[in-house]
Every structure is written in C-alpha cells, then in structure tokens.
Design a protein around this motif. Structure first.
Motif, PDB file in Angstrom:
ATOM      1  N   GLN A  27      65.594  -2.071   8.871  1.00 30.27           N
ATOM      2  CA  GLN A  27      64.550  -1.252   8.249  1.00 30.27           C
ATOM      3  C   GLN A  27      65.085  -0.594   6.984  1.00 30.27           C
ATOM      4  O   GLN A  27      65.638   0.493   7.025  1.00 30.27           O
ATOM      5  N   THR A  28      64.920  -1.261   5.886  1.00 26.52           N
ATOM      6  CA  THR A  28      65.426  -0.725   4.620  1.00 26.52           C
ATOM      7  C   THR A  28      64.321  -0.536   3.590  1.00 26.52           C
ATOM      8  O   THR A  28      64.594  -0.086   2.484  1.00 26.52           O
ATOM      9  N   GLU A  29      63.100  -0.864   3.946  1.00 26.36           N
ATOM     10  CA  GLU A  29      62.000  -0.766   2.988  1.00 26.36           C
ATOM     11  C   GLU A  29      61.854   0.659   2.441  1.00 26.36           C
ATOM     12  O   GLU A  29      61.619   0.859   1.250  1.00 26.36           O
ATOM     13  N   TYR A  30      62.011   1.657   3.317  1.00 26.30           N
ATOM     14  CA  TYR A  30      61.868   3.037   2.849  1.00 26.30           C
ATOM     15  C   TYR A  30      62.962   3.397   1.844  1.00 26.30           C
ATOM     16  O   TYR A  30      62.726   4.171   0.916  1.00 26.30           O
ATOM     17  N   LEU A  31      64.149   2.802   2.002  1.00 27.81           N
ATOM     18  CA  LEU A  31      65.215   3.051   1.027  1.00 27.81           C
ATOM     19  C   LEU A  31      64.873   2.404  -0.311  1.00 27.81           C
ATOM     20  O   LEU A  31      65.058   3.016  -1.372  1.00 27.81           O
ATOM     21  N   ASN A  32      64.383   1.168  -0.254  1.00 25.56           N
ATOM     22  CA  ASN A  32      63.992   0.481  -1.485  1.00 25.56           C
ATOM     23  C   ASN A  32      62.883   1.246  -2.201  1.00 25.56           C
ATOM     24  O   ASN A  32      62.908   1.392  -3.428  1.00 25.56           O
ATOM     25  N   THR A  33      61.920   1.747  -1.438  1.00 25.26           N
ATOM     26  CA  THR A  33      60.817   2.521  -2.019  1.00 25.26           C
ATOM     27  C   THR A  33      61.341   3.807  -2.646  1.00 25.26           C
ATOM     28  O   THR A  33      60.935   4.185  -3.758  1.00 25.26           O
ATOM     29  N   ALA A  34      62.254   4.478  -1.960  1.00 23.29           N
ATOM     30  CA  ALA A  34      62.814   5.732  -2.489  1.00 23.29           C
ATOM     31  C   ALA A  34      63.571   5.484  -3.794  1.00 23.29           C
ATOM     32  O   ALA A  34      63.414   6.236  -4.760  1.00 23.29           O
ATOM     33  N   ILE A  35      64.350   4.428  -3.817  1.00 22.13           N
ATOM     34  CA  ILE A  35      65.119   4.110  -5.032  1.00 22.13           C
ATOM     35  C   ILE A  35      64.173   3.767  -6.178  1.00 22.13           C
ATOM     36  O   ILE A  35      64.369   4.206  -7.316  1.00 22.13           O
ATOM     37  N   GLU A  36      63.123   3.013  -5.867  1.00 18.82           N
ATOM     38  CA  GLU A  36      62.140   2.656  -6.889  1.00 18.82           C
ATOM     39  C   GLU A  36      61.461   3.903  -7.449  1.00 18.82           C
ATOM     40  O   GLU A  36      61.301   4.058  -8.655  1.00 18.82           O
ATOM     41  N   ARG A  37      61.088   4.813  -6.555  1.00 14.55           N
ATOM     42  CA  ARG A  37      60.423   6.045  -7.007  1.00 14.55           C
ATOM     43  C   ARG A  37      61.361   6.926  -7.819  1.00 14.55           C
ATOM     44  O   ARG A  37      60.937   7.583  -8.769  1.00 14.55           O
ATOM     45  N   LEU A  38      62.628   6.954  -7.431  1.00 12.98           N
ATOM     46  CA  LEU A  38      63.596   7.730  -8.219  1.00 12.98           C
ATOM     47  C   LEU A  38      63.691   7.182  -9.637  1.00 12.98           C
ATOM     48  O   LEU A  38      63.803   7.940 -10.603  1.00 12.98           O
ATOM     49  N   GLY A  39      63.639   5.862  -9.735  1.00 14.83           N
ATOM     50  CA  GLY A  39      63.701   5.234 -11.057  1.00 14.83           C
ATOM     51  C   GLY A  39      62.469   5.509 -11.906  1.00 14.83           C
ATOM     52  O   GLY A  39      62.520   5.402 -13.137  1.00 14.83           O
ATOM     53  N   GLN A  40      61.357   5.854 -11.282  1.00  8.61           N
ATOM     54  CA  GLN A  40      60.113   6.099 -12.010  1.00  8.61           C
ATOM     55  C   GLN A  40      59.943   7.564 -12.429  1.00  8.61           C
ATOM     56  O   GLN A  40      59.015   7.883 -13.169  1.00  8.61           O
ATOM     57  N   ILE A  41      60.830   8.426 -11.972  1.00  9.08           N
ATOM     58  CA  ILE A  41      60.714   9.850 -12.305  1.00  9.08           C
ATOM     59  C   ILE A  41      61.069  10.043 -13.770  1.00  9.08           C
ATOM     60  O   ILE A  41      62.118   9.594 -14.237  1.00  9.08           O
TER      61      ILE A  41
END
Length: 122
Positions: A27-41
């Motif tokens: 279960q790593t999808e939430y990590l990928n989503t978090a990293i993606e969102r951090l990149g969009q800040i």
C-alpha cells in the motif's frame, strides 16, 4: 439474491496473516499521492506566506498517521502470528510422531493425515 448477505469471516491462518502483511507492504498509493501533492504546493508568494508550509505539514501529518496505523496493524498481526504458530512443545511432539512413523514400517499410506498434520507444524 438471498436476504441473508452476511460477510464471511476469513479463517485465521498464518497464510492469511502473511497475505495481510504483504498488503500493507504494497500500500504505497497514499505515499505517491502525498509526494505528488507536495510537489504541487506553490511557495514564495510573498513575505509571511505560510499557506504552503501549512499544506506541507498537513500532508506530512496524513502520511505519519497512516504509517502509525500500519505499524499498529503489523504489531497486531505479529501477535496473532505468534498465537497461531506452533509452540516448541507441539513441534517436538510432532517430530516424535514423525520419528515413530518412520521407525514403524516406513509405509505412510495409512498415516497420511497424521503426516500432513506433522508437516504443517513446520
């Protein structure tokens, strides 16, 4: 469709627990989503702009909470695993039964259930 649509409770086995642990590991999808969102800040919109920092902290908190949940699940699965695995005394008894089977005629045809049970102890 019947009106009785109860969910079946899974049989608690070591294999089941190992599969659940494997699910947690994958279960790593939430990590990928978090990293993606951090990149969009967007940052640096002006002095005193703390919105980006607050968003980053919020995302970090979500990841931290999820990891804490995973760690608690793993501890629970570890305890359940320890409860399910054969105790040393049971393993020694199984080895003694296996030794008796081998010392007998060497013919396992009548003792396949016992042999299967013994092998499952390991």
């Amino acid at each position: 469709m019947s009106e009785n649509t109860e969910m079946q409770t899974p049989v608690l086995t070591i294999e089941y627990l190992l599969a659940k642990i494997d699910e947690i590991a994958k279960q790593t999808e939430y990590l990928n989503t978090a990293i993606e969102r951090l990149g969009q800040i967007k940052t640096g919109c002006g002095p005193g702009d703390v919105a980006g920092e607050a968003q980053a902290h919020a995302i970090g908190d979500v990841v931290r909470c999820r990891e804490t949940t995973n760690q608690q699940l793993l501890k629970l699965y570890e305890k359940m695993y320890d409860d399910l695995k054969p105790k040393e005394s049971e393993r020694l008894a199984a080895l003694n039964r296996l030794s008796n089977l081998i010392a007998g005629s060497g013919n396992f045809s009548g003792d396949t259930d016992d042999l299967r049970h013994i092998l499952n102890m390991f």
